[in-house]
Design an enzyme around this catalytic site. Structure first.
Site, short mmCIF file in Angstrom:
data_model
loop_
_atom_site.label_atom_id
_atom_site.label_comp_id
_atom_site.label_asym_id
_atom_site.label_seq_id
_atom_site.Cartn_x
_atom_site.Cartn_y
_atom_site.Cartn_z
N MET A 91 0.81 -1.23 0.00
CA MET A 91 0.00 0.00 0.00
C MET A 91 0.84 1.27 0.00
O MET A 91 0.34 2.34 -0.32
CB MET A 91 -0.95 0.00 1.20
N LYS A 124 -9.61 -0.39 7.32
CA LYS A 124 -10.09 -0.78 8.65
C LYS A 124 -8.92 -1.29 9.48
O LYS A 124 -8.26 -2.26 9.12
CB LYS A 124 -11.17 -1.86 8.55
N HIS A 178 -3.84 2.74 12.39
CA HIS A 178 -3.36 2.70 13.79
C HIS A 178 -2.09 1.85 13.93
O HIS A 178 -1.47 1.84 14.97
CB HIS A 178 -4.48 2.22 14.74
C1 LIG Z 1 -4.38 -4.86 11.73
S1 LIG Z 1 -4.53 -5.78 10.25
C2 LIG Z 1 -6.13 -5.26 9.71
C3 LIG Z 1 -6.78 -6.24 8.80
C4 LIG Z 1 -8.20 -5.88 8.36
N1 LIG Z 1 -8.26 -4.59 7.70
C5 LIG Z 1 -9.14 -5.93 9.51
O1 LIG Z 1 -9.45 -4.92 10.11
O2 LIG Z 1 -9.56 -7.03 9.87
C6 LIG Z 1 -3.42 -4.95 9.14
C7 LIG Z 1 -3.36 -5.56 7.75
O3 LIG Z 1 -2.47 -4.75 6.95
C8 LIG Z 1 -1.70 -5.61 6.14
N2 LIG Z 1 -0.47 -4.91 5.71
C9 LIG Z 1 0.63 -4.62 6.47
N3 LIG Z 1 1.53 -3.96 5.73
C10 LIG Z 1 1.00 -3.82 4.48
C11 LIG Z 1 1.46 -3.21 3.27
N4 LIG Z 1 2.64 -2.60 3.21
N5 LIG Z 1 0.65 -3.26 2.18
C12 LIG Z 1 -0.57 -3.88 2.23
N6 LIG Z 1 -1.07 -4.45 3.36
C13 LIG Z 1 -0.29 -4.42 4.48
C14 LIG Z 1 -1.44 -6.81 7.05
O4 LIG Z 1 -1.03 -7.94 6.33
C15 LIG Z 1 -2.80 -6.97 7.72
O5 LIG Z 1 -3.64 -7.81 6.99
#
Ligand SMILES: C[S@@+](CC[C@H](N)C(=O)[O-])C[C@H]1O[C@@H](n2cnc3c(N)ncnc32)[C@H](O)[C@@H]1O
Length: 361
Positions: free
Chosen positions: A248, A261, A265
């Protein structure tokens, strides 16, 4: 201080110091599947039933009673004395029942949140937060805070490294949280999604629990999930979602709306600004319906929320500090949005601890 004040202060200090016992008793009951046992036995079980069903060693039964006493005192379970009309064991023994909290720990329930207990209460978190005094006094000018988060200091790896080798616990926890959160948000505040024209991309959408709920509620929306390659590779097949592997910070697939979502944070201010800039590039202008929908906490907002809600917010903030994330107050969110080039935002608080923030380009 009067004698009464002195004793009250001592009591409060011990109470704060021992708060961790509540977490660990909750974790033990969850791991021993005590909520499942009570559920299987029709909603009530005596201590000896709990002990035999969960494989408690006979020498430890009285200790189980002590843990259950903590958990009934704190409202996770309730206890009813026998010899009444509900004395199903017929021996006058007390028996334990589920409360609205422990009903969320029954494995077969659609609201099963037990993976979140393991996600919150674990050795990684404890070892990290125990390092707080050392971490607070370390650091060099100009050094990126990311280079030595509490998790890294204590465990020698990043939080995200640990999610690759936790047997799916983190992903299960996220899916469990999303099932409950989205059920309520879509029912009570669905308009934020319903008004999106035709496409939505869920950034960091994990295994698609959140996006699936949106797609089912609003079939006119073409929903895409973007997450890291190893997360997408393990996602279950879906005929209503498109999964995209990516980063991202580099690219967000174009859509009418971007959903974040529990993403921002996880990151410090500058990273949030970068992510929001990528989001802005992916959506149309405000007049054409473009927006970013954030589901996250706005600490202390609204000011009328109950004290236990604020306490949960500030506790979660410290949990997030372990991996250099943070829970933000409105002015901190506002700064991210303006630095990323957004013109306006609207906060809709929910009854839980999170808000929906709609951010307009
Ligand atoms: C706290 S989880 C939230 C997951 C989901 N949105 C939820 O609320 O159930 C953070 C998510 O961000 C993803 N993530 C972390 N770094 C990322 C990156 N650089 N690009 C895309 N996704 C990423 C993780 O793999 C994880 O699935």
């Amino acid at each position: 201080m009067s004698s009464d004040e002195l004793l009250q202060a001592q009591l409060e200090l011990y109470h704060h110091g021992l708060a961790f016992v509540k977490s660990l008793a909750l974790k033990a009951a969850t791991d021993l599947r005590i909520p499942d046992t009570i559920h299987r036995r029709g909603g009530a079980a005596t201590l000896s039933e709990l002990a035999s069903d969960t494989g408690i060693h006979p020498t430890k039964r009285s200790n189980l009673r002590r843990v259950m006493r903590v958990l009934t005192t704190t409202g996770v379970f309730s206890i009813v004395q026998g010899k009444g009309s509900n004395d199903h064991a017929g021996d006058g023994a007390a028996y334990y029942k589920l409360t609205r909290v422990s009903r969320l720990l029954v494995e077969r329930s659609p609201h099963n949140l037990s993976p979140m207990v393991g996600t919150i209460v674990n050795t990684l978190c404890w070892t990290s937060l125990l390092k707080m005094p050392e971490w607070f006094t370390q650091g060099q000018e100009g050094e990126s805070a990311q280079s030595h988060s509490l998790v890294q200091l204590a465990n020698g790896c990043t939080f995200w490294d640990t999610t690759k080798v936790d047997g799916g616990l983190f992903n299960d926890g996220m899916a469990a949280d999303s099932r409950i959160a989205m059920k309520v948000l879509l029912k009570e505040h669905g308009g934020a999604f319903g008004e999106v024209k035709s496409s939505l991309v869920d950034i960091g959408g994990n295994h698609g629990a959140t996006a699936s709920a949106v797609a089912r509620a609003f079939p006119h929306l073409k929903c895409t999930v973007l997450d890291l390659a190893h997360v997408v590779a393990a996602a279950p097949a879906s005929d209503i979602l498109t999964f995209v592997a990516g980063n991202m910070f580099e690219y967000v697939p174009p859509a009418d709306a971007v959903l974040l979502k529990w993403i921002l944070h996880d990151w410090k201010h500058e990273d949030c600004v970068k992510i929001m800039r990528r989001c802005k590039e992916a959506i149309p202008a405000k007049e054409a319906g473009g927006k970013v929908i954030i589901i996250d906490m706005v600490v202390g907002y609204p000011v009328t929320q109950p004290n236990d809600s604020i306490e949960a917010q500030v506790l979660l903030d410290i949990y997030m500090m372990g991996s250099d994330g943070m829970e933000r107050e409105e002015n901190e969110w506002s700064l991210i949005f303006s630095e990323a080039g957004f013109s306006d935002y609207k906060i809709t608080p929910t009854n839980g601890i999170r808000s929906i923030i709609e951010v307009y380009p």
